[in-house]
Write a protein that holds these residues in place. Structure first.
Motif, PDB file in Angstrom:
ATOM      1  N   VAL A 142     -32.889   9.077  -4.509  1.00 37.40           N
ATOM      2  CA  VAL A 142     -31.835   9.809  -5.222  1.00 37.40           C
ATOM      3  C   VAL A 142     -32.239  10.016  -6.674  1.00 37.40           C
ATOM      4  N   PHE A 143     -32.759   8.958  -7.303  1.00 34.05           N
ATOM      5  CA  PHE A 143     -33.179   9.053  -8.697  1.00 34.05           C
ATOM      6  C   PHE A 143     -34.251  10.116  -8.898  1.00 34.05           C
ATOM      7  N   SER A 144     -35.324  10.039  -8.115  1.00 30.30           N
ATOM      8  CA  SER A 144     -36.441  10.968  -8.310  1.00 30.30           C
ATOM      9  C   SER A 144     -36.049  12.393  -7.957  1.00 30.30           C
ATOM     10  N   TRP A 145     -35.249  12.571  -6.887  1.00 26.18           N
ATOM     11  CA  TRP A 145     -34.858  13.917  -6.467  1.00 26.18           C
ATOM     12  C   TRP A 145     -34.022  14.587  -7.562  1.00 26.18           C
ATOM     13  N   ALA A 146     -33.118  13.830  -8.165  1.00 23.65           N
ATOM     14  CA  ALA A 146     -32.286  14.389  -9.241  1.00 23.65           C
ATOM     15  C   ALA A 146     -33.107  14.626 -10.503  1.00 23.65           C
ATOM     16  N   LEU A 147     -33.934  13.644 -10.869  1.00 21.21           N
ATOM     17  CA  LEU A 147     -34.733  13.756 -12.092  1.00 21.21           C
ATOM     18  C   LEU A 147     -35.607  15.006 -12.087  1.00 21.21           C
ATOM     19  N   LEU A 148     -36.279  15.261 -10.982  1.00 25.00           N
ATOM     20  CA  LEU A 148     -37.226  16.373 -10.917  1.00 25.00           C
ATOM     21  C   LEU A 148     -36.548  17.733 -10.964  1.00 25.00           C
ATOM     22  N   ARG A 149     -35.222  17.753 -10.931  1.00 22.39           N
ATOM     23  CA  ARG A 149     -34.485  19.020 -11.024  1.00 22.39           C
ATOM     24  C   ARG A 149     -33.813  19.218 -12.380  1.00 22.39           C
TER      25      ARG A 149
ATOM     26  N   VAL B 167     -33.756   7.421 -17.912  1.00 26.61           N
ATOM     27  CA  VAL B 167     -34.693   7.766 -16.838  1.00 26.61           C
ATOM     28  C   VAL B 167     -36.046   7.097 -16.984  1.00 26.61           C
ATOM     29  N   LEU B 168     -36.419   6.711 -18.207  1.00 31.61           N
ATOM     30  CA  LEU B 168     -37.748   6.144 -18.395  1.00 31.61           C
ATOM     31  C   LEU B 168     -37.920   4.768 -17.754  1.00 31.61           C
TER      32      LEU B 168
END
Length: 443
Positions: free
Chosen positions: A203-210, A223-224
């Motif tokens: 969930v974290f990575s999918w949201a971050l990359l958008r 996020v870091l």
């Protein structure tokens, strides 16, 4: 009478509201609670739902739904619990039913056009949808289809045209829901918890990359740390995902201080792979920064560079001696030029000089003539300049320059006092005399 009966059946009364919340809180205890909750939502009037239940209660309800459909938690080290296969199948089946309730709730919120859906409800719905929409051990084709529909409907309910718009906001100065999502995920992304929930990193990575620039910048502190945890893990899959997240952060935030948190991870990786070198990534980055600083004439960029330089000097410590020649040129050049009312560049460079003297004091005596001349010139310039610089900024410049002179005197065995003795006695400007007096009286 008929009108009254119709009204009472279409909007939840106080007892119906309580029943709605009770059903939500009892989701994990009573098998029929999910069916009861769906029936209560179906009977609720869209326009009255928010007013009767309230945003906080609906957010609590949404959180309970997400918890009911969550994948089985692992041990703290990431080990799978016993009976995993049966538990995963049960999660997929529950996710279908939970997704149906989310669809009903989001439809009601979308129909209530006059009221903005609560951000936390949308945030919980987003986490549910991303957890279940892709092929994972806890999903089936049917649960993935429901989750994808939930994602599409929550974007519509929020009045957005895409997931990216939902997360970042429609305009550059508009706050999206990414901060809300990260706030909900916060407890699942700590050093002790991120491996226990197998969906949290997805969930974290999918949201971050958008979320791209400039919308990602305000969320750097959130996020870091998770990205660093992922990249520093021993499992290759997590390491690759973490590096991908870090790469996205660097490209879309581009803050030098961000590199200060990334470099220790890179350094550890190099040591593990046997790539020990005389110079470290810190040296390479600082060398590049100093090269750009020497040639930079734009005041805005000079302020940015000068503001980050003290942190680099502090991280390198005594090893800053490798860069003293070029660093000295940068310090002298930046002290000569005023950068406006706030004097951020000069203040940052004075802090850099102070850190450099503290860490590389054995190398200061040979540089005393040049540094002393530059600091005295700065004291005079600050006193005589008649620009728009506010008085507190002038006082800060004089104070930091004085502190640098005191430090120089200490590491040069009192030579500064000797050299300034004649200057102090002949100086007629009160503010400059006061600075010199502090140096003379320092111990």
């Amino acid at each position: 009478m008929a009108g009254s009966s119709s009204s009472s059946s279409s909007s939840p009364s106080p007892s119906a509201e309580q029943a709605l919340l009770r059903a939500g809180l009892a989701l994990s205890e009573r098998p029929g609670a999910l069916r009861e909750l769906g029936a209560l939502l179906a009977a609720a009037e869209p326009g009255c739902l928010l007013g009767s239940a309230g945003p906080a209660a609906l957010a609590q309800l949404a959180a309970a739904l997400v918890g009911l459909a969550a994948p089985p938690r692992r041990e703290q080290d990431g080990a799978e619990p016993p009976g995993r296969d049966a538990a995963l199948a049960a999660v997929a089946e529950r996710a279908e039913r939970v997704g149906a309730v989310f669809l009903l709730l989001l439809q009601k919120l979308e129909d209530a056009r006059s009221q903005q859906p609560p951000s936390k409800v949308l945030g919980h719905a987003f986490i549910f949808a991303v957890t279940h929409k892709d092929e994972r051990p806890w999903t089936t084709a049917r649960s993935r289809a429901v989750a994808q529909e939930v994602l599409e409907r929550l974007v519509r309910a929020a009045g957005c045209g895409s997931v990216e718009e939902f997360l970042r906001g429609k305009e550059e100065d508009e706050e999206g829901r990414f901060g809300v999502v990260m706030g909900i995920l916060k407890q699942e992304l700590t050093k002790d918890t991120w491996k226990r929930n197998p969906a949290s990193k997805d969930v974290f990575s999918w949201a971050l990359l958008r979320v791209s620039r400039p919308w990602l910048c305000p969320h750097l502190e959130r996020v870091l740390p998770p990205a660093l945890l992922l990249s520093d893990d021993f499992q290759e899959e997590n390491k690759v995902l973490g590096v991908r997240c870090l790469h996205h952060i660097v490209l879309n935030v581009a803050v030098l201080l961000c590199l200060l948190d990334l470099l220790p991870v890179l350094e550890r990786c190099q040591r593990r792979q046997g790539h020990g070198r005389a110079t470290s990534p810190w040296d390479q980055v600082l060398q590049l920064v100093l090269t750009h600083m020497e040639a930079e004439h734009r005041l805005a960029l000079r302020r940015v560079y000068a503001g980050t330089l003290p942190a680099f000097v502090t991280r390198l410590g005594i090893l800053i001696v490798r860069h003293l020649k070029r660093l000295e040129r940068v310090i002298l050049g930046y002290l000569e030029v005023s950068d406006g009312p706030g004097e951020e560049a000069r203040l940052g460079i004075l802090e850099t000089l102070q850190c450099t003297i503290e860490h590389a004091w054995p190398r200061m005596p040979c540089r005393l003539p040049v540094l002393l001349k530059a600091l005295l010139r700065l004291l005079w310039d600050v006193h005589t300049e008649r620009g728009p610089t506010p008085e507190p900024v002038r006082a800060a410049l004089l104070h930091r320059a004085t502190q640098c002179l005191i430090l120089l005197d200490r590491c040069c065995q009192g030579q500064v006092k000797v050299l300034l003795a004649g200057v102090h006695s002949s100086c007629e400007e009160d503010r400059v005399r006061e600075c010199l007096r502090k140096v003379q009286e320092s111990t």
